[in-house]
Motif scaffolding. Structure first.
Motif, PDB file in Angstrom:
ATOM      1  N   SER A 202      -7.576   3.150  -6.075  1.00 13.11           N
ATOM      2  CA  SER A 202      -6.428   3.784  -6.724  1.00 13.11           C
ATOM      3  C   SER A 202      -6.281   5.210  -6.210  1.00 13.11           C
ATOM      4  O   SER A 202      -7.251   5.980  -6.194  1.00 13.11           O
ATOM      5  CB  SER A 202      -6.609   3.772  -8.240  1.00 13.11           C
ATOM      6  OG  SER A 202      -6.667   2.438  -8.721  1.00 13.11           O
ATOM      7  N   CYS A 203      -5.068   5.551  -5.796  1.00 13.71           N
ATOM      8  CA  CYS A 203      -4.849   6.844  -5.163  1.00 13.71           C
ATOM      9  C   CYS A 203      -3.371   7.202  -5.211  1.00 13.71           C
ATOM     10  O   CYS A 203      -2.551   6.449  -5.746  1.00 13.71           O
ATOM     11  CB  CYS A 203      -5.328   6.810  -3.710  1.00 13.71           C
ATOM     12  SG  CYS A 203      -4.389   5.666  -2.673  1.00 13.71           S
ATOM     13  N   THR A 204      -3.052   8.349  -4.640  1.00 13.25           N
ATOM     14  CA  THR A 204      -1.679   8.783  -4.429  1.00 13.25           C
ATOM     15  C   THR A 204      -1.448   8.849  -2.936  1.00 13.25           C
ATOM     16  O   THR A 204      -2.188   9.523  -2.215  1.00 13.25           O
ATOM     17  CB  THR A 204      -1.426  10.166  -5.066  1.00 13.25           C
ATOM     18  OG1 THR A 204      -1.701  10.096  -6.468  1.00 13.25           O
ATOM     19  CG2 THR A 204       0.013  10.603  -4.857  1.00 13.25           C
ATOM     20  N   ASP A 205      -0.423   8.131  -2.439  1.00 11.39           N
ATOM     21  CA  ASP A 205      -0.200   8.090  -1.003  1.00 11.39           C
ATOM     22  C   ASP A 205       0.461   9.377  -0.524  1.00 11.39           C
ATOM     23  O   ASP A 205       0.716  10.302  -1.294  1.00 11.39           O
ATOM     24  CB  ASP A 205       0.618   6.853  -0.621  1.00 11.39           C
ATOM     25  CG  ASP A 205       2.036   6.893  -1.194  1.00 11.39           C
ATOM     26  OD1 ASP A 205       2.463   7.963  -1.684  1.00 11.39           O
ATOM     27  OD2 ASP A 205       2.721   5.862  -1.159  1.00 11.39           O
ATOM     28  N   ARG A 206       0.748   9.430   0.772  1.00 17.54           N
ATOM     29  CA  ARG A 206       1.288  10.654   1.354  1.00 17.54           C
ATOM     30  C   ARG A 206       2.727  10.918   0.936  1.00 17.54           C
ATOM     31  O   ARG A 206       3.211  12.038   1.109  1.00 17.54           O
ATOM     32  CB  ARG A 206       1.192  10.590   2.883  1.00 17.54           C
ATOM     33  CG  ARG A 206      -0.238  10.689   3.381  1.00 17.54           C
ATOM     34  CD  ARG A 206      -0.290  10.925   4.876  1.00 17.54           C
ATOM     35  NE  ARG A 206      -1.667  11.142   5.319  1.00 17.54           N
ATOM     36  CZ  ARG A 206      -2.251  12.319   5.364  1.00 17.54           C
ATOM     37  NH1 ARG A 206      -1.591  13.398   4.987  1.00 17.54           N
ATOM     38  NH2 ARG A 206      -3.500  12.440   5.792  1.00 17.54           N
ATOM     39  N   GLN A 207       3.407   9.894   0.398  1.00 21.48           N
ATOM     40  CA  GLN A 207       4.750  10.116  -0.140  1.00 21.48           C
ATOM     41  C   GLN A 207       4.726  10.526  -1.610  1.00 21.48           C
ATOM     42  O   GLN A 207       5.772  10.725  -2.216  1.00 21.48           O
ATOM     43  CB  GLN A 207       5.603   8.846   0.018  1.00 21.48           C
ATOM     44  CG  GLN A 207       6.152   8.632   1.421  1.00 21.48           C
ATOM     45  CD  GLN A 207       5.128   8.068   2.371  1.00 21.48           C
ATOM     46  OE1 GLN A 207       4.229   7.337   1.960  1.00 21.48           O
ATOM     47  NE2 GLN A 207       5.233   8.395   3.645  1.00 21.48           N
ATOM     48  N   ALA A 224       4.860   9.770  13.906  1.00 18.72           N
ATOM     49  CA  ALA A 224       3.407   9.620  13.751  1.00 18.72           C
ATOM     50  C   ALA A 224       3.048   9.657  12.272  1.00 18.72           C
ATOM     51  O   ALA A 224       3.503  10.533  11.535  1.00 18.72           O
ATOM     52  CB  ALA A 224       2.670  10.715  14.502  1.00 18.72           C
ATOM     53  N   TYR A 225       2.247   8.694  11.840  1.00 16.26           N
ATOM     54  CA  TYR A 225       1.796   8.637  10.444  1.00 16.26           C
ATOM     55  C   TYR A 225       0.278   8.593  10.431  1.00 16.26           C
ATOM     56  O   TYR A 225      -0.341   7.716  11.045  1.00 16.26           O
ATOM     57  CB  TYR A 225       2.366   7.412   9.729  1.00 16.26           C
ATOM     58  CG  TYR A 225       1.943   7.318   8.278  1.00 16.26           C
ATOM     59  CD1 TYR A 225       2.642   7.998   7.292  1.00 16.26           C
ATOM     60  CD2 TYR A 225       0.841   6.557   7.893  1.00 16.26           C
ATOM     61  CE1 TYR A 225       2.272   7.922   5.968  1.00 16.26           C
ATOM     62  CE2 TYR A 225       0.454   6.483   6.571  1.00 16.26           C
ATOM     63  CZ  TYR A 225       1.178   7.165   5.611  1.00 16.26           C
ATOM     64  OH  TYR A 225       0.790   7.098   4.291  1.00 16.26           O
ATOM     65  N   LEU A 226      -0.325   9.561   9.738  1.00 21.56           N
ATOM     66  CA  LEU A 226      -1.785   9.633   9.617  1.00 21.56           C
ATOM     67  C   LEU A 226      -2.188   9.043   8.269  1.00 21.56           C
ATOM     68  O   LEU A 226      -1.882   9.628   7.230  1.00 21.56           O
ATOM     69  CB  LEU A 226      -2.257  11.077   9.731  1.00 21.56           C
ATOM     70  CG  LEU A 226      -3.765  11.307   9.788  1.00 21.56           C
ATOM     71  CD1 LEU A 226      -4.359  10.658  11.041  1.00 21.56           C
ATOM     72  CD2 LEU A 226      -4.081  12.790   9.779  1.00 21.56           C
ATOM     73  N   PRO A 227      -2.833   7.878   8.249  1.00 25.53           N
ATOM     74  CA  PRO A 227      -3.211   7.265   6.968  1.00 25.53           C
ATOM     75  C   PRO A 227      -4.135   8.171   6.170  1.00 25.53           C
ATOM     76  O   PRO A 227      -4.988   8.868   6.720  1.00 25.53           O
ATOM     77  CB  PRO A 227      -3.929   5.973   7.389  1.00 25.53           C
ATOM     78  CG  PRO A 227      -3.470   5.713   8.788  1.00 25.53           C
ATOM     79  CD  PRO A 227      -3.237   7.060   9.399  1.00 25.53           C
ATOM     80  N   VAL A 229      -7.062   9.118   3.222  1.00 23.03           N
ATOM     81  CA  VAL A 229      -8.472   8.717   3.171  1.00 23.03           C
ATOM     82  C   VAL A 229      -8.646   7.402   2.421  1.00 23.03           C
ATOM     83  O   VAL A 229      -9.597   6.652   2.691  1.00 23.03           O
ATOM     84  CB  VAL A 229      -9.307   9.843   2.518  1.00 23.03           C
ATOM     85  CG1 VAL A 229      -8.896  10.054   1.066  1.00 23.03           C
ATOM     86  CG2 VAL A 229     -10.793   9.549   2.624  1.00 23.03           C
ATOM     87  N   ASP A 230      -7.741   7.093   1.487  1.00 19.02           N
ATOM     88  CA  ASP A 230      -7.838   5.850   0.711  1.00 19.02           C
ATOM     89  C   ASP A 230      -6.854   4.798   1.192  1.00 19.02           C
ATOM     90  O   ASP A 230      -6.573   3.842   0.480  1.00 19.02           O
ATOM     91  CB  ASP A 230      -7.602   6.141  -0.778  1.00 19.02           C
ATOM     92  CG  ASP A 230      -8.660   7.054  -1.358  1.00 19.02           C
ATOM     93  OD1 ASP A 230      -9.837   6.864  -1.022  1.00 19.02           O
ATOM     94  OD2 ASP A 230      -8.317   7.964  -2.143  1.00 19.02           O
ATOM     95  N   GLU A 231      -6.305   4.980   2.389  1.00 24.39           N
ATOM     96  CA  GLU A 231      -5.345   4.038   2.943  1.00 24.39           C
ATOM     97  C   GLU A 231      -5.928   3.372   4.183  1.00 24.39           C
ATOM     98  O   GLU A 231      -6.577   4.028   4.989  1.00 24.39           O
ATOM     99  CB  GLU A 231      -4.030   4.740   3.315  1.00 24.39           C
ATOM    100  CG  GLU A 231      -3.362   5.456   2.153  1.00 24.39           C
ATOM    101  CD  GLU A 231      -2.169   6.277   2.591  1.00 24.39           C
ATOM    102  OE1 GLU A 231      -1.796   6.182   3.780  1.00 24.39           O
ATOM    103  OE2 GLU A 231      -1.608   7.014   1.768  1.00 24.39           O
ATOM    104  N   SER A 232      -5.698   2.076   4.301  1.00 21.06           N
ATOM    105  CA  SER A 232      -6.118   1.330   5.488  1.00 21.06           C
ATOM    106  C   SER A 232      -4.894   0.674   6.106  1.00 21.06           C
ATOM    107  O   SER A 232      -4.005   0.205   5.393  1.00 21.06           O
ATOM    108  CB  SER A 232      -7.156   0.255   5.125  1.00 21.06           C
ATOM    109  OG  SER A 232      -8.354   0.845   4.658  1.00 21.06           O
ATOM    110  N   VAL A 233      -4.872   0.649   7.432  1.00 22.79           N
ATOM    111  CA  VAL A 233      -3.749   0.050   8.148  1.00 22.79           C
ATOM    112  C   VAL A 233      -3.984  -1.449   8.284  1.00 22.79           C
ATOM    113  O   VAL A 233      -5.006  -1.884   8.827  1.00 22.79           O
ATOM    114  CB  VAL A 233      -3.577   0.701   9.534  1.00 22.79           C
ATOM    115  CG1 VAL A 233      -2.455   0.017  10.308  1.00 22.79           C
ATOM    116  CG2 VAL A 233      -3.297   2.184   9.390  1.00 22.79           C
TER     117      VAL A 233
END
Length: 334
Positions: A202-207, A224-227, A229-233
């Motif tokens: 559970s996190c808050t994304d970059r948006q 360019a999008y940098l994921p 720390v709590d996001e996986s591609v």
């Protein structure tokens, strides 16, 4: 074996005399007290009968600018940065601990200290890159941030197991409390593409949107999008190009609101046509069933459509509708 013969066998010595050059050091053991001391050149040392050379003359450690080294069992120091000795005169060490030392004057290793590896260059994190860091012990970190154009200092309490990103372009200054897990590179989103992400926890994304663990979503903005720390591609999704003669048959995997702001329930099927969008990138909860070609009737042709849709797009089960040309239409799901 007499004393003279024993001294002549000492490494780096002649008859117990050791000549230290500048920026050299040795360790000498006093057999009477059991204390090992450090001697630094330039000087000439004559070993006594109760002294023994433990470490032959070694060059001091040189750490150039923008480099660092790792020392195991570092010596304890007081407020004036001087080594602390016990009651017997032996320097005290932090056994099992490590210390990172940066560019400074050449320094020797005290008895018990050990250089781990080689002198290494500081890592430069480039633009659109980041280091995933993990705390291996609790510590307090002071960082500098910019708030409303002003530079402020903040204190962050890191707990063992915490992870965060160190984003470039900057030089990473290592700490013994932190380990580098991996280097993360930004993903380039090209035109007619989207990046599919999943939340590791559970996190808050970059948006700025709240995400639950396991939740998936798409990033559609080009560049360019940098994921985080709590996001996986998960992968890259390519768009389907729609024309006046080709539509896309979709099915909802679960209840959600699509990009056209329409409520879709799990199991619903519908068409996306050229009138809706010229290109369509399927959402994470949309499954592409197939591509549908348009049906065209000529002047002297007609057909019967079973279960035609109503104004809301729902099939009217059991009904039939006669269509005659000249006309073109897509057969909707059902």
């Amino acid at each position: 074996m007499n004393t003279a013969e024993r001294k002549s066998e000492l490494p780096g010595t002649t008859s117990g005399v050791i000549r230290l050059k500048p920026q050299q050091f040795i360790h000498v053991l006093d057999n009477n007290t059991g204390v090992t001391r450090l001697e630094v050149g330039p000087q000439t040392i004559t070993l006594r009968d109760h002294e023994r050379l433990i470490l032959k003359p070694e060059p001091m450690i040189i750490v150039p600018p923008r480099h660092y080294c790792l020392v195991a069992n570092p010596v304890l120091r007081d407020e004036e940065n001087q080594p602390i000795s016990d009651a017997h005169g032996q320097v005290r060490l932090r056994y099992g601990d490590e210390e990172i030392r940066f560019a400074q004057d050449p320094f020797p290793l005290y008895p018990g200290e050990e250089l781990l590896g080689e002198v290494m260059r500081l890592e430069v994190v480039e633009t659109n890159q980041a280091l995933r860091l993990r705390a291996i012990r609790d510590f307090t970190e002071t960082i500098t941030v910019t708030v409303d154009g002003e530079i402020e200092t903040q204190t962050i309490n890191r707990l063992a197991g915490d992870e965060w990103l160190f984003e470039g372009p900057r030089t990473y200054i290592p700490r013994v409390e932190v380990e580098v897990v991996e280097t993360v590179a930004a993903q380039v989103i090209k035109p007619n593409q989207a990046l599919r992400l999943i939340a590791r926890q559970s996190c808050t994304d970059r948006q700025g949107n709240r995400r639950r663990a396991g939740e998936e979503w798409l990033v559609r903005e080009e560049g360019a999008y940098l994921p985080g720390v709590d996001e996986s591609v998960v992968g890259t999704i390519k768009a389907y190009v729609l024309t006046e003669r080709k539509a896309l048959h979709l099915m909802a995997k679960r209840t959600f609101t699509d990009i056209f702001n329409r409520q879709r329930k799990a199991g619903d099927e519908w068409l996306v046509t050229f009138e809706d969008a010229e290109i369509h990138i399927p959402d994470v909860y949309e499954e592409v069933v197939r591509e549908v070609e348009i049906t065209t009737l000529g002047d002297r042709e007609w057909c019967i459509v079973v279960n035609p849709i109503d104004n809301l797009g729902k099939p009217q089960l059991g009904m039939r509708e006669v269509r005659q040309g000249r006309t073109s239409f897509f057969l909707h799901p059902g």
